[in-house]
Motif scaffolding. Structure first.
Motif, PDB file in Angstrom:
ATOM      1  N   GLU A 176       0.820  -1.217   0.000  1.00 20.09           N
ATOM      2  CA  GLU A 176       0.000   0.000   0.000  1.00 20.09           C
ATOM      3  C   GLU A 176       0.851   1.262   0.000  1.00 20.09           C
ATOM      4  O   GLU A 176       0.551   2.229  -0.717  1.00 20.09           O
ATOM      5  CB  GLU A 176      -0.925  -0.001   1.216  1.00 20.09           C
ATOM      6  N   ASN A 180       0.908   4.213  -2.813  1.00 24.21           N
ATOM      7  CA  ASN A 180       0.604   5.603  -2.496  1.00 24.21           C
ATOM      8  C   ASN A 180       1.698   6.556  -2.971  1.00 24.21           C
ATOM      9  O   ASN A 180       1.415   7.700  -3.346  1.00 24.21           O
ATOM     10  CB  ASN A 180       0.385   5.764  -0.994  1.00 24.21           C
ATOM     11  N   ASN A 184       1.077   9.728  -5.506  1.00 23.23           N
ATOM     12  CA  ASN A 184       1.558  11.079  -5.215  1.00 23.23           C
ATOM     13  C   ASN A 184       2.422  11.616  -6.354  1.00 23.23           C
ATOM     14  O   ASN A 184       2.328  12.798  -6.724  1.00 23.23           O
ATOM     15  CB  ASN A 184       2.345  11.077  -3.907  1.00 23.23           C
ATOM     16  N   GLN A 209      -9.023   4.532  -2.808  1.00 19.48           N
ATOM     17  CA  GLN A 209      -7.631   4.220  -2.503  1.00 19.48           C
ATOM     18  C   GLN A 209      -7.654   3.189  -1.378  1.00 19.48           C
ATOM     19  O   GLN A 209      -7.483   3.500  -0.209  1.00 19.48           O
ATOM     20  CB  GLN A 209      -6.880   5.489  -2.090  1.00 19.48           C
TER      21      GLN A 209
END
Length: 369
Positions: A176, A180, A184, A209
């Protein structure tokens, strides 16, 4: 059992299982989300006769009311077919993220506006699409994937510079945090591209998400034991596609069984699973898989360690980047990392008898006694 596993009319995947699993965020969002005709979810449900009350949280299932949740699914990839193994025991489901991005420019005539004077929203979207690929590859992991599956240009005419571009991005990973980081970086690229090309980044919305889900170690062992009892070969696998099980894992111990599909095809007309492989996912001869599974779970619930066994079937560890956790392994909640796979070159498979046949999919709750 669930509605809208695929993100269709309202752009939300696994809508039914998300809601049943207790997503307060989704319960609120569904009062505002609309389709392309500006019809809200609640309005559509009411028109179809399904919305008897406004409080969607009333459908939430209580946690720990169920002993287990098991889902049978085609693999949607070629590994089981290539390896000649009929049963895949899923150890974890990857974490997906969905993103919607829109750029807006001035548009104009394709011939009259010089290149130096353009603010092309379409080229901004194309550049961001390539940036998605770069950020995914830069992660250094085979488990990080990204796809730009939707790209719409307005006004959509060959002689008109796009004044608006809409793209939808799917990014997912077993890890995860790593996923992420990619999300970003995609956002940072969108901002930079908009500035460089003189267009406006009018939308960057993370639609969902979600975290990854690990299968229950008890269920993993029990499914392997059941496969041995039925003389089935099996292997541990990661699901990089996500399923309703990803969300049902929030309220119940979860497990998934994969069966082979023709050349790994999925989400295309050639998708096919043979009746023989479908049957192996459920039973073999007089041996019932669910009976073996339930017998195994009873043993597993009273015995820590090796569950049953004695059958002639072999259990092969997945030759993938990740293996699922074993009962005796220390984990931090994430599957362990291994080297990329090296598979045998498969023999060309015979064409299926009916490529239009869909693979059987079942979900089964086992309520607590």
């Amino acid at each position: 059992m669930f509605t809208s596993e695929e993100p269709t009319r309202f752009g939300i995947s696994c809508l039914g299982s998300r809601l049943l699993a207790g997503s307060q965020e989704l319960a609120h969002a569904l009062h505002e989300v609309v389709d392309e005709q500006n019809i809200s979810f609640v309005e559509a449900a009411r028109t179809a006769g399904y919305a008897s009350q406004e409080d969607l949280s009333s459908v939430f299932l209580k946690k720990q009311n169920y002993f287990s949740f098991i889902e049978l699914h085609i693999e949607q990839g070629p590994i089981l077919e290539q390896e000649g193994i009929p049963i895949g025991v899923v150890t974890a489901i990857a974490a997906p993220a969905s993103i919607q991005v829109e750029f807006e420019g001035n548009g104009g005539h394709a011939g009259a506006v010089l290149m130096s004077a353009r603010n092309d929203a379409g080229l901004a979207a194309a550049e961001l699409s390539l940036a998605v690929e770069k950020h995914v590859l830069d992660s250094g992991s085979i488990d990080t994937v990204g796809t730009v599956g939707v790209m719409n240009l307005h006004p959509g005419a060959i002689n008109s510079i796009p004044s608006k571009a809409h793209i939808e991005i799917d990014a997912r990973d077993i890890d995860e945090e790593r996923r992420n980081v990619v999300v970003n970086k995609i956002y940072q690229s969108a901002v930079q591209i908009a500035e460089k090309r003189g267009v406006r980044l009018s939308k960057f919305k993370i639609v969902n998400q979600d975290p990854p889900a690990l299968s229950s170690s008890m269920i993993i062992k029990t499914m392997e034991d059941a496969a041995k009892q039925l003389n089935f070969d099996s292997m541990r696998m990661i699901s990089r596609a996500y399923h309703d099980s990803l969300f049902m894992a929030r309220i119940s111990p979860m497990g998934m069984i994969f069966i082979p599909c023709y050349r790994g095809y999925s989400h295309k007309p050639e998708e096919f699973a043979s009746p023989e492989n479908i049957a192996k996912g459920v039973k073999r001869g007089s041996g019932d898989f669910q009976t073996a599974f339930m017998a195994g779970t009873k043993r597993a619930s009273s015995t820590v360690g090796n569950v049953g066994g004695g059958g002639r079937g072999r259990s092969k560890q997945a030759e993938q980047t990740h293996e699922g956790p074993r009962e005796d392994e220390e984990t931090d909640g994430r599957p362990s990392r291994n080297s990329p796979p090296h598979f045998r070159s498969p023999q060309p498979p015979s064409p299926p008898r009916s490529v239009s046949s869909r693979a059987a999919i079942f979900s089964s709750f086992h309520p607590k006694p």
